[in-house]
Design a protein around this motif. Sequence first.
Motif: not given
Length: 290
Positions: A188-189, A191-196
Amino acid sequence: MSPSANETVPKVSASRTWGVMVILGRHLWPKGERGLRLRVVIALAMLVLAKVVAVYVPLLYKQAVDALGSTAAQAVAVPVVLILAYGAARVLSQAFGEIRDAVFAPVSQRAIRNLALEVFDHLHALSLRYHLERQTGGLSRVIERGTQGMEFLIRFTTFNILPTLLEIALVGGILWSLYDWRFSAVTLVVIAGYVVFSIMLSEWRIKFVRRMNDADTEANAKAIDSLLNYETVKYFGNEVHEARRFDVGRRRYEIAAIRSSRTLSLLNVGQGTIISIGLVAVMVMAGSGV
């Protein structure tokens, strides 16, 4: 571009994005069109089934490998059945996706048709002064690019963003239940970094893509305007002048396209780096567990 202009780009982009999404939702869920709405529901159901089966495919492969490692299981048909189930699940995952596309095609095409009609009606409602000052070639290019963009946005929003969110939730739950909460947390971390990272860099890239589109529109407008007035150009012997004007627009497009391509490469490298970091972290944890 000045700092103040850079600061306003994300705000303008966010407001326009929300406005586009509202318009998109209105056309994807049209009033009084029960048949199209039913197709949307069926397409979403096929989307969910395809993602559930796709997520379960690696688990079937795991069970087949585990069964092959058991001495008792090697004497029976359990590994073979699991391998056949693995193959069937892969076929079903693709089949559900293709059924989804076939069912949703009339919805997306109707939405694109209605949007194009709205734009056409809007252009006819504009003043004569606007049409006298606006070049036909550039306007035609904008309409074409806008239609293609809406078609891409419909597919991307419906069949990329929603399925990805669903798949993230399923994978996170599987990792948590079968292995350790840390695997799910790292996933999840990452993916969140990827999106941001993708959003921030995409916002920065907007000005380059916009310049590229403006240059393309300008060059196309000059070309169409020159060809529509072919007799006048030939009468005054302005072929070289018109070619020079067209080349100026193409040169601007060339420069903008190169910058857009380079920033896209930077975006891809950054995304690949983030994913690789996540994979390494998960592999290290798995290796420590073994």
